[in-house]
Scaffold this active site. Structure first.
Site, PDB file in Angstrom:
ATOM      1  N   TYR A 125     -16.104  -2.491   8.529  1.00  0.00           N
ATOM      2  CA  TYR A 125     -14.681  -2.158   8.461  1.00  0.00           C
ATOM      3  C   TYR A 125     -13.985  -2.521   9.764  1.00  0.00           C
ATOM      4  O   TYR A 125     -12.886  -3.098   9.760  1.00  0.00           O
ATOM      5  CB  TYR A 125     -14.518  -0.667   8.172  1.00  0.00           C
ATOM      6  CG  TYR A 125     -13.082  -0.191   8.121  1.00  0.00           C
ATOM      7  CD1 TYR A 125     -12.257  -0.547   7.063  1.00  0.00           C
ATOM      8  CD2 TYR A 125     -12.573   0.632   9.113  1.00  0.00           C
ATOM      9  CE1 TYR A 125     -10.937  -0.103   7.000  1.00  0.00           C
ATOM     10  CE2 TYR A 125     -11.257   1.080   9.067  1.00  0.00           C
ATOM     11  CZ  TYR A 125     -10.446   0.708   8.001  1.00  0.00           C
ATOM     12  OH  TYR A 125      -9.147   1.149   7.949  1.00  0.00           O
ATOM     13  N   LYS A 167     -10.860  -5.189  10.495  1.00  0.00           N
ATOM     14  CA  LYS A 167      -9.609  -4.818  11.162  1.00  0.00           C
ATOM     15  C   LYS A 167      -9.383  -5.671  12.417  1.00  0.00           C
ATOM     16  O   LYS A 167      -8.244  -6.044  12.728  1.00  0.00           O
ATOM     17  CB  LYS A 167      -9.609  -3.329  11.508  1.00  0.00           C
ATOM     18  CG  LYS A 167      -9.413  -2.429  10.302  1.00  0.00           C
ATOM     19  CD  LYS A 167      -8.064  -2.685   9.646  1.00  0.00           C
ATOM     20  CE  LYS A 167      -7.793  -1.778   8.472  1.00  0.00           C
ATOM     21  NZ  LYS A 167      -6.475  -2.047   7.838  1.00  0.00           N
ATOM     22  N   GLY A 217       0.816  -1.211   0.000  1.00  0.00           N
ATOM     23  CA  GLY A 217       0.000   0.000   0.000  1.00  0.00           C
ATOM     24  C   GLY A 217       0.847   1.257   0.000  1.00  0.00           C
ATOM     25  O   GLY A 217       0.474   2.259   0.609  1.00  0.00           O
ATOM     26  N   HIS A 218       1.969   1.244  -0.727  1.00  0.00           N
ATOM     27  CA  HIS A 218       2.928   2.350  -0.650  1.00  0.00           C
ATOM     28  C   HIS A 218       2.441   3.635  -1.310  1.00  0.00           C
ATOM     29  O   HIS A 218       3.026   4.688  -1.111  1.00  0.00           O
ATOM     30  CB  HIS A 218       4.253   1.930  -1.289  1.00  0.00           C
ATOM     31  CG  HIS A 218       4.228   1.879  -2.790  1.00  0.00           C
ATOM     32  ND1 HIS A 218       3.625   0.853  -3.477  1.00  0.00           N
ATOM     33  CD2 HIS A 218       4.714   2.727  -3.730  1.00  0.00           C
ATOM     34  CE1 HIS A 218       3.747   1.068  -4.783  1.00  0.00           C
ATOM     35  NE2 HIS A 218       4.403   2.190  -4.960  1.00  0.00           N
ATOM     36  N   GLY A 244      -0.655   4.816  -0.862  1.00  0.00           N
ATOM     37  CA  GLY A 244      -1.641   5.433   0.017  1.00  0.00           C
ATOM     38  C   GLY A 244      -0.993   6.422   0.975  1.00  0.00           C
ATOM     39  O   GLY A 244       0.235   6.567   1.022  1.00  0.00           O
ATOM     40  N   ASP A 283     -23.508  11.765  13.239  1.00  0.00           N
ATOM     41  CA  ASP A 283     -22.343  12.180  14.022  1.00  0.00           C
ATOM     42  C   ASP A 283     -21.311  11.065  14.147  1.00  0.00           C
ATOM     43  O   ASP A 283     -20.124  11.319  14.336  1.00  0.00           O
ATOM     44  CB  ASP A 283     -22.767  12.589  15.445  1.00  0.00           C
ATOM     45  CG  ASP A 283     -23.129  14.067  15.537  1.00  0.00           C
ATOM     46  OD1 ASP A 283     -22.699  14.832  14.655  1.00  0.00           O
ATOM     47  OD2 ASP A 283     -23.824  14.433  16.497  1.00  0.00           O
ATOM     48  N   HIS A 312     -12.299  11.271   4.840  1.00  0.00           N
ATOM     49  CA  HIS A 312     -12.499  11.462   6.265  1.00  0.00           C
ATOM     50  C   HIS A 312     -12.759  12.939   6.559  1.00  0.00           C
ATOM     51  O   HIS A 312     -12.646  13.790   5.675  1.00  0.00           O
ATOM     52  CB  HIS A 312     -11.277  10.964   7.040  1.00  0.00           C
ATOM     53  CG  HIS A 312     -11.110   9.480   7.005  1.00  0.00           C
ATOM     54  ND1 HIS A 312     -10.276   8.839   6.122  1.00  0.00           N
ATOM     55  CD2 HIS A 312     -11.687   8.501   7.750  1.00  0.00           C
ATOM     56  CE1 HIS A 312     -10.339   7.531   6.323  1.00  0.00           C
ATOM     57  NE2 HIS A 312     -11.185   7.297   7.288  1.00  0.00           N
ATOM     58  N   ASN A 363      -7.368   9.085  14.039  1.00  0.00           N
ATOM     59  CA  ASN A 363      -7.679   9.702  12.746  1.00  0.00           C
ATOM     60  C   ASN A 363      -6.428  10.345  12.164  1.00  0.00           C
ATOM     61  O   ASN A 363      -5.810  11.204  12.799  1.00  0.00           O
ATOM     62  CB  ASN A 363      -8.763  10.772  12.930  1.00  0.00           C
ATOM     63  CG  ASN A 363     -10.060  10.188  13.433  1.00  0.00           C
ATOM     64  OD1 ASN A 363     -10.793   9.559  12.693  1.00  0.00           O
ATOM     65  ND2 ASN A 363     -10.332  10.379  14.711  1.00  0.00           N
ATOM     66  N   SER A 378      -7.129   0.190  13.099  1.00  0.00           N
ATOM     67  CA  SER A 378      -7.872   1.444  13.151  1.00  0.00           C
ATOM     68  C   SER A 378      -8.479   1.600  14.535  1.00  0.00           C
ATOM     69  O   SER A 378      -8.820   0.611  15.193  1.00  0.00           O
ATOM     70  CB  SER A 378      -8.983   1.449  12.106  1.00  0.00           C
ATOM     71  OG  SER A 378      -9.887   2.518  12.323  1.00  0.00           O
ATOM     72  N   SER A 379      -8.657   2.837  14.970  1.00  0.00           N
ATOM     73  CA  SER A 379      -9.258   3.068  16.289  1.00  0.00           C
ATOM     74  C   SER A 379     -10.736   2.713  16.322  1.00  0.00           C
ATOM     75  O   SER A 379     -11.331   2.612  17.406  1.00  0.00           O
ATOM     76  CB  SER A 379      -9.076   4.535  16.705  1.00  0.00           C
ATOM     77  OG  SER A 379      -9.706   5.401  15.772  1.00  0.00           O
ATOM     78  N   CYS A 380     -11.361   2.487  15.146  1.00  0.00           N
ATOM     79  CA  CYS A 380     -12.784   2.134  15.134  1.00  0.00           C
ATOM     80  C   CYS A 380     -13.026   0.701  15.596  1.00  0.00           C
ATOM     81  O   CYS A 380     -14.169   0.270  15.702  1.00  0.00           O
ATOM     82  CB  CYS A 380     -13.380   2.346  13.753  1.00  0.00           C
ATOM     83  SG  CYS A 380     -12.833   1.154  12.519  1.00  0.00           S
TER      84      CYS A 380
END
Length: 312
Positions: free
Chosen positions: A137, A141, A11-12, A14, A271, A180, A166, A108-110
């Protein structure tokens, strides 16, 4: 890591992958492996296995993923869970079969529960329901984290996972349909200023709180972890440890971008999670902390965005 070690950055092109590549090059690593999607489709298991067997990297940074903002996550739910799980499975299995001992997986923090205690510790994973808008998603992850953990436990690999907050910075996605919040605000402020609008309308109520990390800090943390041979397992939050409301974020972008108008909010838009602040004490205890302040980072990113519009 040896400066001549074979290091593959998946993924270089991105935002995160390109930042990791810049960081590695800046530190003097000279044997960097990359492949574009046309050269290597990570959704193709046979192609990934053949690449790993041929190149046999010593280290692997796994930054390839299908990513997007709240709208993309909520409307392309099948794409986000299917493609991300397939990429993770293909790359990790291919790496394992090729004898890759050291791999870093970008999560990811999600992954944390929607109503998670704040700040969010790594131990809070799988302790409650996820935010519905990005659940597919997040599940993908989480599967990647557990896949890395399982290779470690069954085969003695040293695969580490990092959970960034983020991110923003060079090579971000400014497409309003899939970006985002921060890159979307940068584009909206730029275009509103160009048109001479009197008001900037922001999605939601402006009340949710978010933490933002410049991608160059994220890349630095990834290389930091990979360089420490004693770190062989587990997951690490990567962030600043501070957050702002979406209103405060929008106001900062407006100030940096020179937009003189007022701010408005479209409460018909979602939100998302009320607050997402990472507990970064585990990584900080190892000696790493973020260095780029939010306003400083936004100013640099805004300049980068404007330069890209002018062909710079």
């Amino acid at each position: 890591m040896d400066k001549h070690a074979r290091i593959y950055v998946a993924g270089h092109r991105g935002m995160v992958g390109s930042a990791i590549l810049r960081n590695l090059a800046g530190r003097g690593y000279s044997n960097l492996l990359t492949r574009t999607r046309s050269e290597l489709d990570l959704l193709d298991q046979a192609a990934v296995r053949a690449f790993m067997q041929a190149e046999r990297p010593d280290y692997l940074f796994m930054a390839a993923a299908l990513v997007g903002g709240i709208q993309a996550n909520n409307t392309r739910r099948a794409d986000f869970i299917y493609e991300n799980m397939l990429i993770e499975a293909n790359v990790m299995q291919g790496a394992h079969m090729a004898g890759v001992e050291r791999l870093l997986f970008l999560g990811s923090s999600c992954i944390y529960p929607r109503d998670c205690p704040q700040p969010m510790k790594e131990a809070y994973l799988l302790t409650g329901p996820l935010e519905p808008t990005n659940e597919p998603y997040a599940i993908a992850k989480i599967a990647g984290i557990k896949l890395a953990e399982s290779f470690n436990r069954q085969y003695g690999r040293r695969y580490v996972s990092v959970m960034p907050t983020n991110l923003y910075g060079p090579n971000d996605n400014y497409d309003l349909a899939g970006s985002h919040v921060l890159p979307a605000l940068i584009r909206k402020v730029h275009e509103a200023t160009q048109r001479g609008d009197a008001e900037l309308v922001v999605w939601g109520s402006g009340k949710p709180m978010r933490e933002f990390l410049h991608v160059d800090d994220m890349a630095d943390a990834c290389v930091f972890l990979m360089e420490h041979a004693e770190i062989v397992d587990g997951m690490f939050n990567v962030g600043t440890g501070t957050d702002v409301t979406i209103r405060e974020l929008a106001e900062t972008v407006m100030q940096v971008g020179g937009f003189p108008g007022r701010i408005g909010f479209d409460s018909s838009k979602p939100d998302g999670t009320p607050r997402k602040l990472l507990d970064v004490s585990r990584l900080k205890a190892l000696g790493w902390s973020a260095r780029i302040g939010l306003r400083e980072g936004i100013a640099a990113t805004f300049a980068d965005y404007r330069a890209s519009l002018n062909g710079g």
